[in-house]
Write a protein that holds these residues in place. Structure first.
Motif, PDB file in Angstrom:
ATOM      1  N   GLN A  40      38.953  26.737  71.766  1.00 25.74           N
ATOM      2  CA  GLN A  40      38.033  25.650  72.083  1.00 25.74           C
ATOM      3  C   GLN A  40      37.472  25.120  70.777  1.00 25.74           C
ATOM      4  O   GLN A  40      36.975  25.886  69.961  1.00 25.74           O
ATOM      5  N   THR A  44      36.050  21.179  73.551  1.00 25.92           N
ATOM      6  CA  THR A  44      37.241  20.832  74.318  1.00 25.92           C
ATOM      7  C   THR A  44      38.252  21.973  74.263  1.00 25.92           C
ATOM      8  O   THR A  44      38.672  22.365  73.165  1.00 25.92           O
ATOM      9  N   ALA A  46      41.853  23.828  74.457  1.00 23.17           N
ATOM     10  CA  ALA A  46      43.239  23.471  74.146  1.00 23.17           C
ATOM     11  C   ALA A  46      44.085  24.708  74.345  1.00 23.17           C
ATOM     12  O   ALA A  46      43.603  25.837  74.211  1.00 23.17           O
ATOM     13  N   THR A  73      49.258  19.830  70.106  1.00 24.22           N
ATOM     14  CA  THR A  73      48.151  20.720  70.474  1.00 24.22           C
ATOM     15  C   THR A  73      47.665  21.532  69.285  1.00 24.22           C
ATOM     16  O   THR A  73      46.482  21.893  69.210  1.00 24.22           O
ATOM     17  N   ARG A  98      52.912  24.689  83.005  1.00 25.47           N
ATOM     18  CA  ARG A  98      51.815  23.712  82.855  1.00 25.47           C
ATOM     19  C   ARG A  98      51.365  23.619  81.405  1.00 25.47           C
ATOM     20  O   ARG A  98      51.148  22.537  80.868  1.00 25.47           O
ATOM     21  N   VAL A 104      49.291  16.380  80.344  1.00 31.33           N
ATOM     22  CA  VAL A 104      48.517  16.846  81.497  1.00 31.33           C
ATOM     23  C   VAL A 104      47.269  17.557  80.990  1.00 31.33           C
ATOM     24  O   VAL A 104      47.255  18.077  79.880  1.00 31.33           O
ATOM     25  N   ASP A 105      46.225  17.548  81.809  1.00 31.64           N
ATOM     26  CA  ASP A 105      45.041  18.332  81.483  1.00 31.64           C
ATOM     27  C   ASP A 105      45.346  19.768  81.893  1.00 31.64           C
ATOM     28  O   ASP A 105      45.303  20.117  83.076  1.00 31.64           O
ATOM     29  N   ARG A 106      45.695  20.583  80.941  1.00 33.10           N
ATOM     30  CA  ARG A 106      46.153  21.942  81.206  1.00 33.10           C
ATOM     31  C   ARG A 106      45.062  22.828  81.795  1.00 33.10           C
ATOM     32  O   ARG A 106      45.361  23.843  82.418  1.00 33.10           O
ATOM     33  N   ALA A 108      42.604  21.700  83.918  1.00 33.93           N
ATOM     34  CA  ALA A 108      42.136  21.196  85.214  1.00 33.93           C
ATOM     35  C   ALA A 108      42.732  22.071  86.322  1.00 33.93           C
ATOM     36  O   ALA A 108      43.722  22.766  86.102  1.00 33.93           O
TER      37      ALA A 108
END
Length: 180
Positions: A40, A44, A46, A73, A98, A104-106, A108
């Motif tokens: 993080q 955010t 990652a 990333t 995923r 994609v928001d991994r 979520a």
């Protein structure tokens, strides 16, 4: 008749690098464990899937993984002051896929996670996790070797691991007599 390196490599010249497609095809027969590296930075989270995870040293406790230098990333992960290694269980192929996907928001739903002891995301239902401080990073070909100093570790579900083999995720099945 003598068996030379050139004969065994069907035309590759000794002392030269093998072609990328042949290298990739050959490595595909090697099964590896699957982890998700998380961190993080700036609030955010990652993360990315890695199949190159390995232990390095017991004293000090070090682990490593490789990441493609072109990873989008990696800049977020490298900006964090620590990271987590989430060792996936055999039923977590969807989670691995995923975290390997782009765009994609991994984190979520359906991904479930909680902040670890230093704030790095720890994924729910993994076999184990390790929390690491960055120890060393080195450029190795088209990848970065990332070494972490393990500061926390926990085993949650020590069952079967998720494996990656020939481009697919799968499960480990023990030999019936417990030997190889």
């Amino acid at each position: 008749m003598t068996d030379t390196l050139a004969d065994r490599t069907t035309g590759d010249l000794p002392g030269t690098a093998v072609a990328a497609d042949r290298f990739r095809k050959t490595l595909a027969v090697h099964a590896s464990g699957v982890v998700v590296i998380t961190a993080q930075s700036g609030g955010t989270p990652a993360g990315l899937t890695a199949t190159s995870f390995s232990s390095v040293s017991l004293e000090p406790p070090l682990v490593s993984f490789y990441v493609d230098r072109a990873s989008t990333t990696w800049p977020q992960l490298s900006a964090a002051d620590h990271f987590a290694v989430n060792i996936l269980a055999s039923d977590q192929a969807d989670l691995a896929a995923r975290f390997a996907r782009k765009g994609v928001d991994r984190f979520a739903p359906p991904t479930r996670w909680r902040p670890g002891p230093l704030g790095a995301p720890l994924l729910d239902d993994v076999s184990a996790h390790l929390v690491c401080l960055p120890y060393e990073t080195a450029v190795v070909g088209d990848h970065l070797l990332v070494v972490g100093l393990v500061t926390d570790a926990g085993v949650h579900h020590p069952g079967r691991p998720l494996l990656y083999h020939q481009g697919r995720f799968g499960r480990f099945l023990a030999h019936p007599d417990g030997r190889s």
